[in-house]
Design an enzyme around this catalytic site. Structure first.
Site, PDB file in Angstrom:
ATOM      1  N   THR A 114     -30.867  14.531 -46.683  1.00 34.97           N
ATOM      2  CA  THR A 114     -29.679  15.263 -46.221  1.00 34.97           C
ATOM      3  C   THR A 114     -30.039  16.638 -45.665  1.00 34.97           C
ATOM      4  O   THR A 114     -31.021  17.257 -46.105  1.00 34.97           O
ATOM      5  CB  THR A 114     -28.668  15.431 -47.379  1.00 34.97           C
ATOM      6  N   TYR A 141     -26.364  16.559 -56.648  1.00 33.86           N
ATOM      7  CA  TYR A 141     -26.748  15.527 -55.668  1.00 33.86           C
ATOM      8  C   TYR A 141     -27.813  16.065 -54.709  1.00 33.86           C
ATOM      9  O   TYR A 141     -28.856  15.436 -54.502  1.00 33.86           O
ATOM     10  CB  TYR A 141     -25.507  15.053 -54.888  1.00 33.86           C
ATOM     11  N   HIS A 142     -27.541  17.239 -54.141  1.00 34.44           N
ATOM     12  CA  HIS A 142     -28.514  17.791 -53.186  1.00 34.44           C
ATOM     13  C   HIS A 142     -29.849  18.092 -53.870  1.00 34.44           C
ATOM     14  O   HIS A 142     -30.911  17.962 -53.266  1.00 34.44           O
ATOM     15  CB  HIS A 142     -27.955  19.056 -52.531  1.00 34.44           C
ATOM     16  N   LYS A 179     -32.106  15.187 -53.855  1.00 33.84           N
ATOM     17  CA  LYS A 179     -32.746  14.958 -52.553  1.00 33.84           C
ATOM     18  C   LYS A 179     -33.923  15.920 -52.357  1.00 33.84           C
ATOM     19  O   LYS A 179     -34.901  15.584 -51.684  1.00 33.84           O
ATOM     20  CB  LYS A 179     -31.724  15.127 -51.427  1.00 33.84           C
TER      21      LYS A 179
HETATM   22  N1  LIG Z   1     -22.628   9.308 -45.677  1.00 32.77           N
HETATM   23  C1  LIG Z   1     -23.106  10.476 -45.260  1.00 32.77           C
HETATM   24  O1  LIG Z   1     -22.398  11.266 -44.613  1.00 32.77           O
HETATM   25  C2  LIG Z   1     -24.543  10.846 -45.556  1.00 32.77           C
HETATM   26  C3  LIG Z   1     -25.023  12.071 -45.057  1.00 32.77           C
HETATM   27  C4  LIG Z   1     -26.343  12.432 -45.340  1.00 32.77           C
HETATM   28  C5  LIG Z   1     -27.156  11.584 -46.074  1.00 32.77           C
HETATM   29  N2  LIG Z   1     -26.671  10.405 -46.540  1.00 32.77           N
HETATM   30  C6  LIG Z   1     -27.557   9.551 -47.334  1.00 32.77           C
HETATM   31  O2  LIG Z   1     -27.571   8.239 -46.826  1.00 32.77           O
HETATM   32  C7  LIG Z   1     -27.645   7.293 -47.899  1.00 32.77           C
HETATM   33  C8  LIG Z   1     -26.517   6.293 -47.764  1.00 32.77           C
HETATM   34  O3  LIG Z   1     -25.265   6.986 -47.793  1.00 32.77           O
HETATM   35  P1  LIG Z   1     -23.901   6.182 -47.785  1.00 32.77           P
HETATM   36  O4  LIG Z   1     -22.843   7.105 -47.313  1.00 32.77           O
HETATM   37  O5  LIG Z   1     -24.109   4.874 -47.124  1.00 32.77           O
HETATM   38  O6  LIG Z   1     -23.699   5.966 -49.368  1.00 32.77           O
HETATM   39  P2  LIG Z   1     -22.984   4.762 -50.138  1.00 32.77           P
HETATM   40  O7  LIG Z   1     -22.671   5.258 -51.496  1.00 32.77           O
HETATM   41  O8  LIG Z   1     -21.874   4.198 -49.313  1.00 32.77           O
HETATM   42  O9  LIG Z   1     -24.145   3.663 -50.221  1.00 32.77           O
HETATM   43  C9  LIG Z   1     -25.198   3.723 -51.124  1.00 32.77           C
HETATM   44  C10 LIG Z   1     -25.512   2.307 -51.570  1.00 32.77           C
HETATM   45  O10 LIG Z   1     -26.603   2.329 -52.490  1.00 32.77           O
HETATM   46  C11 LIG Z   1     -26.312   1.522 -53.605  1.00 32.77           C
HETATM   47  N3  LIG Z   1     -27.057   2.050 -54.748  1.00 32.77           N
HETATM   48  C12 LIG Z   1     -26.921   3.270 -55.352  1.00 32.77           C
HETATM   49  N4  LIG Z   1     -27.761   3.357 -56.397  1.00 32.77           N
HETATM   50  C13 LIG Z   1     -28.458   2.201 -56.441  1.00 32.77           C
HETATM   51  C14 LIG Z   1     -29.463   1.692 -57.290  1.00 32.77           C
HETATM   52  N5  LIG Z   1     -29.921   2.387 -58.352  1.00 32.77           N
HETATM   53  N6  LIG Z   1     -29.956   0.444 -57.063  1.00 32.77           N
HETATM   54  C15 LIG Z   1     -29.488  -0.284 -56.030  1.00 32.77           C
HETATM   55  N7  LIG Z   1     -28.537   0.130 -55.197  1.00 32.77           N
HETATM   56  C16 LIG Z   1     -28.017   1.364 -55.407  1.00 32.77           C
HETATM   57  C17 LIG Z   1     -24.791   1.597 -53.754  1.00 32.77           C
HETATM   58  O11 LIG Z   1     -24.248   0.485 -54.442  1.00 32.77           O
HETATM   59  C18 LIG Z   1     -24.329   1.649 -52.294  1.00 32.77           C
HETATM   60  O12 LIG Z   1     -24.087   0.369 -51.774  1.00 32.77           O
HETATM   61  C19 LIG Z   1     -27.572   8.085 -49.206  1.00 32.77           C
HETATM   62  O13 LIG Z   1     -28.845   8.192 -49.779  1.00 32.77           O
HETATM   63  C20 LIG Z   1     -27.053   9.439 -48.767  1.00 32.77           C
HETATM   64  O14 LIG Z   1     -27.557  10.453 -49.591  1.00 32.77           O
HETATM   65  C21 LIG Z   1     -25.381  10.008 -46.297  1.00 32.77           C
END
Ligand SMILES: NC(=O)c1ccc[n+]([C@@H]2O[C@H](COP(=O)([O-])OP(=O)(O)OC[C@H]3O[C@@H](n4cnc5c(N)ncnc54)[C@H](O)[C@@H]3O)[C@@H](O)[C@H]2O)c1
Length: 406
Positions: free
Chosen positions: A145, A189-190, A193
């Site tokens: 992030t 959370y951050h 990361k």
């Molecule tokens: N959505 C955003 O705006 C955004 C921005 C910056 C970074 N990110 C990063 O991108 C990634 C995906 O984000 P997202 O919005 O799709 O999140 P999300 O929560 O929709 O998806 C995350 C997925 O990971 C799975 N998961 C979590 N822990 C797990 C574990 N221990 N074992 C197996 N599966 C697990 C969850 O069930 C979910 O399906 C994240 O790591 C997030 O930090 C997202």
């Protein structure tokens, strides 16, 4: 390529899986479905009606003839299962989305702090550990992030991961080094990361693991080319106070005739990227893998920055809504500038979709279309960053705490 998509049932993971499957890659989703359980815990649901992962993959096969395989694995807790799966399947690339990704959720209580740290750090470490143990030279692409840099204003553009510094030696010479840009997390959370970054640095240096870390901005938008192909392929859309990003909450508030709630002065500046561009960046990262022994390759995966109050005005003007200013539940600078280097993806051919081009479609095709599914009590963001802040914020879902409406 055979690609493992960890967290492929989530908001970014699902359209990424479809995009890469469409290009002919063999896709395996590994997910423990924890995000769906968190919806149940919070008593919320995606704005868009979302089918089970098994049903989604069935429809994808029906529409395209391509198969996406699903494996129910908890990366943080099932180390041996993960190691066996990787050893049996030996993917060429692994995309790691599988973490608890909401800052407000990570700050809700001591239990949520523990869960987020245990889940995220263990998931990342289990994966790296297993790769080394089974001698698997897969390219690991991780979704990090922009929040690892912090949101303080230093008057200089944020580089793509590394900061060139000069260190004065005892002999008075200056030694030049590229160091990780100083980590400055703004939530638990951050912080996870930031810890991920150190794990990556160590495993790349010690074991030659090939890693790309994508420092992503806030992802907006719902549809990609592939999710549009069938109503049951639709992506999730989070609007609740914990998981809904600032823009999603504004869109929903406008759609249900609720004032757009800006925290503090709204002077916080954030980075954004459209979901279609996000999946394209991941494709570009896969095509430009680092070599064994290289340091971690870091990209800033964002395309534009906006101040929160400007975003609110933009959505309010588009949808005919009001803007209200509320006390901020977060501990953060009231105002910040954000200038970010993102040339690497642009040079690789990324042609960004701007908010100006795509926002109206979100208002009409998504927010207004599914507004009947909104529980208005779940929209306010109320998770407070400290006990002191919690004490000053009175939770009132019906909006009596709105301080001023413009
Ligand atoms: N959505 C955003 O705006 C955004 C921005 C910056 C970074 N990110 C990063 O991108 C990634 C995906 O984000 P997202 O919005 O799709 O999140 P999300 O929560 O929709 O998806 C995350 C997925 O990971 C799975 N998961 C979590 N822990 C797990 C574990 N221990 N074992 C197996 N599966 C697990 C969850 O069930 C979910 O399906 C994240 O790591 C997030 O930090 C997202």
């Amino acid at each position: 390529m055979k690609i493992a998509v960890l967290g492929g049932d989530g908001f970014v993971g699902w359209p990424t899986s479809l995009h890469l499957s469409d290009q002919g890659h063999e896709i395996h989703i590994l997910d423990n479905l924890s995000r769906r359980w968190i919806d149940t815990e919070l008593g919320v649901q995606s704005l868009t009606p979302m089918d089970s992962i098994q049903e989604r993959t069935r429809i994808w096969h029906q529409e395209t003839g391509r198969r996406i395989h699903f494996h129910l694995i908890d990366l943080a807790r099932d180390y041996e299962v993960l190691k066996r799966w990787l050893s049996d399947n030996r993917p060429d690339a692994i995309i790691h989305f599988a973490e608890q990704r909401a800052a407000p959720y990570s700050m809700k209580s001591d239990r949520h702090k523990n869960y987020t740290v245990n889940n995220n750090v263990n998931a990342t470490h289990n994966l790296l550990n297993a790769l080394v143990e089974i001698d698997l030279d897969a390219h690991l692409v991780h979704l990090g992030t922009m929040g690892v840099y912090g949101y303080s204003t230093v008057g200089a553009a944020i580089p793509e991961g590394y900061l060139p510094v000069g260190i004065e030696t005892i002999g008075g010479e200056t030694v030049k080094q590229d160091i990780l840009y100083p980590a400055n997390p703004g939530s638990i959370y951050h912080m996870t990361k930031c810890l991920d970054q150190l794990l990556f640095q160590f495993y790349a240096k010690n074991d030659g693991v090939r890693i790309t870390d994508l420092h992503q901005g806030i992802v907006w938008g719902t549809h990609t080319e592939q999710t549009r192909r069938h109503v049951q392929l639709i992506n999730r859309f989070d609007y609740d106070g914990d998981y809904g990003t600032v823009l999603n909450r504004f869109l929903i508030q406008a759609a249900i005739g609720y004032p757009l709630t800006v925290h503090g002065t709204g002077g916080q500046t954030r980075a954004f990227i459209h979901i279609q561009d996000s999946v394209r960046c991941i494709e570009l990262a896969l095509k430009n893998a680092p070599k064994r022994g290289d340091k971690v390759k870091i990209f800033n995966q964002m395309t534009e920055t906006h101040r929160v109050r400007d975003l609110a005005e933009l959505v309010a003007n588009m949808a005919g809504a009001q803007v209200a200013y509320l006390p901020n539940p977060r501990k953060e600078a009231a105002e910040n500038d954000l200038v970010v280097h993102n040339e690497q993806f642009l040079e690789l051919g990324l042609d960004p979709i701007t908010l100006e081009q795509g926002l109206l479609a979100e208002v009409v095709d998504v927010a207004k279309k599914y507004a009947y599914r909104v529980d208005r009590n779940r929209v306010p963001a109320i998770s407070a960053w400290t006990k002191d802040i919690a004490a000053t914020i009175e939770h009132d879902p019906e909006g009596k705490r709105l301080k001023s409406v413009s």
